[in-house]
Design an enzyme around this catalytic site. Sequence first.
Site, short mmCIF file in Angstrom:
data_model
loop_
_atom_site.label_atom_id
_atom_site.label_comp_id
_atom_site.label_asym_id
_atom_site.label_seq_id
_atom_site.Cartn_x
_atom_site.Cartn_y
_atom_site.Cartn_z
N GLU A 17 0.84 -1.21 0.00
CA GLU A 17 0.00 0.00 0.00
C GLU A 17 0.87 1.25 0.00
O GLU A 17 1.89 1.32 0.69
CB GLU A 17 -0.89 0.01 1.25
CG GLU A 17 -1.77 1.25 1.33
CD GLU A 17 -2.88 1.08 2.36
OE1 GLU A 17 -3.69 0.15 2.22
OE2 GLU A 17 -2.89 1.87 3.31
N ALA A 51 -9.50 11.14 3.25
CA ALA A 51 -10.93 10.99 3.59
C ALA A 51 -11.76 12.13 3.04
O ALA A 51 -12.89 11.94 2.60
CB ALA A 51 -11.09 10.87 5.10
P1 FAD Z 1 -17.82 0.77 7.61
O1 FAD Z 1 -17.74 -0.56 6.95
O2 FAD Z 1 -18.91 1.67 7.18
O3 FAD Z 1 -17.91 0.51 9.19
C1 FAD Z 1 -17.88 1.58 10.11
C2 FAD Z 1 -18.66 1.20 11.38
O4 FAD Z 1 -20.04 1.02 11.06
C3 FAD Z 1 -18.21 -0.15 11.99
O5 FAD Z 1 -18.30 -0.02 13.38
C4 FAD Z 1 -19.21 -1.17 11.48
O6 FAD Z 1 -19.38 -2.23 12.39
C5 FAD Z 1 -20.46 -0.32 11.32
N1 FAD Z 1 -21.26 -0.71 10.13
C6 FAD Z 1 -20.79 -0.97 8.89
N2 FAD Z 1 -21.78 -1.23 8.04
C7 FAD Z 1 -22.91 -1.15 8.76
C8 FAD Z 1 -24.26 -1.30 8.43
N3 FAD Z 1 -24.65 -1.59 7.17
N4 FAD Z 1 -25.19 -1.12 9.42
C9 FAD Z 1 -24.80 -0.82 10.69
N5 FAD Z 1 -23.50 -0.68 11.05
C10 FAD Z 1 -22.58 -0.81 10.11
N6 FAD Z 1 -9.48 5.81 5.48
C11 FAD Z 1 -9.33 6.80 4.55
O7 FAD Z 1 -9.76 7.92 4.78
N7 FAD Z 1 -8.72 6.57 3.34
C12 FAD Z 1 -8.22 5.34 3.01
O8 FAD Z 1 -7.67 5.16 1.92
C13 FAD Z 1 -8.35 4.28 3.97
N8 FAD Z 1 -7.90 3.04 3.68
C14 FAD Z 1 -8.10 2.02 4.59
C15 FAD Z 1 -7.70 0.73 4.25
C16 FAD Z 1 -7.87 -0.33 5.16
C17 FAD Z 1 -7.44 -1.71 4.77
C18 FAD Z 1 -8.46 -0.07 6.43
C19 FAD Z 1 -8.63 -1.19 7.42
C20 FAD Z 1 -8.88 1.21 6.77
C21 FAD Z 1 -8.72 2.26 5.85
N9 FAD Z 1 -9.17 3.57 6.14
C22 FAD Z 1 -9.01 4.57 5.21
C23 FAD Z 1 -9.76 3.87 7.44
C24 FAD Z 1 -11.30 3.65 7.45
O9 FAD Z 1 -11.93 4.57 6.61
C25 FAD Z 1 -11.77 3.83 8.90
O10 FAD Z 1 -11.29 2.77 9.69
C26 FAD Z 1 -13.28 4.03 9.12
O11 FAD Z 1 -13.46 4.32 10.52
C27 FAD Z 1 -14.15 2.82 8.84
O12 FAD Z 1 -14.20 2.53 7.54
P2 FAD Z 1 -14.98 1.22 7.01
O13 FAD Z 1 -14.89 1.25 5.55
O14 FAD Z 1 -14.52 0.01 7.71
O15 FAD Z 1 -16.47 1.60 7.49
#
Ligand code: FAD
Length: 286
Positions: A17, A51
């Site tokens: 990455e 973000a």
């Molecule tokens: P989600 O999947 O939306 O989850 C967020 C929260 O909501 C979780 O607690 C989950 O349990 C809950 N949730 C999810 N879906 C639902 C649903 N349908 N109904 C109810 N609850 C739900 N951030 C950046 O800004 N840019 C990046 O490029 C970036 N790359 C990343 C790459 C990786 C591999 C990882 C692990 C993280 C990355 N992040 C990045 C950080 C990420 O955006 C944050 O960790 C953010 O807080 C959560 O993103 P998510 O996509 O997991 O969110």
Amino acid sequence: MKISEILKSKEITVSCEIFPPKIGTELEQSRKIVADIAALKPDFISVTYGAAGSTARFTAELAEEVENCGVAALAHITCVSTDEESLDSYLSSLKTNGIENILALRGDMPIGYEPKRVYPHASDLASAIREKGGFCIGGACYPEGHPEAASVSADIDALKIKAESGCEFFTTQMFFDNDIMYSFMTKFQRKGINIPVIAGIMPITNARQLARSASLSGTTVPRRLREIVERFGDKPEAIRQAGIAFATEQIIDLIANGVNNIHIYAMNKPDVAKEILDNISEIRKI
Ligand code: FAD
């Protein structure tokens, strides 16, 4: 090439990455980083996304550069800065440049930034991307549970929704204790989610990086790593060497235990990625 196909066709994969620059004048330097990491022949290279969306153009440009170097690119995108219009324009710029893989993320609210709120969760974004067609979509997962989730189990329920919304693989948040990953994988599989999970490994090469990464992600720092940082943290070459050895050992243990897909958070350091890949060069061939 689609990452889903890469994961199906190879027993062991190692990807890296990188992050885009904040300003255009640094783009040339980022292109050089892409070329240096691509020369290590990872299975794919992912490019993160600010973000608030301010660096979206650079994410797309660097992903294009990755493809130009002959490596599959995975371009990230976040919900917080995306609405229907910006999604359309981002996806068409990726398509035009031959990028077939996208990591759908929610992102975290930057302080003082008003999020778009069109796609509340990454699963909503994944559905919207799936509707447009043509992409292999990935998502994020958290071996220790996402910090906002009530429990690891509740978080895995949300991962199930994400997989049903179109995610074909997950990449994990960094973790430093493989037992946490093994326990997560057991729970994940018990919920009947059948998509590959790629283990995210962050090589710690300086003390500040560990403090920052652990506080941002909430990741547990095991005693063994804490002691490495306490002992060598003020000696840059020593901590770098120890951090690379720690990440290498983590990866070897994961592969030995059947976690065959590894993603290295290379932090724009091709030299660090190279040392780790050299350390596992024979293991990658099995
Ligand atoms: P989600 O999947 O939306 O989850 C967020 C929260 O909501 C979780 O607690 C989950 O349990 C809950 N949730 C999810 N879906 C639902 C649903 N349908 N109904 C109810 N609850 C739900 N951030 C950046 O800004 N840019 C990046 O490029 C970036 N790359 C990343 C790459 C990786 C591999 C990882 C692990 C993280 C990355 N992040 C990045 C950080 C990420 O955006 C944050 O960790 C953010 O807080 C959560 O993103 P998510 O996509 O997991 O969110």
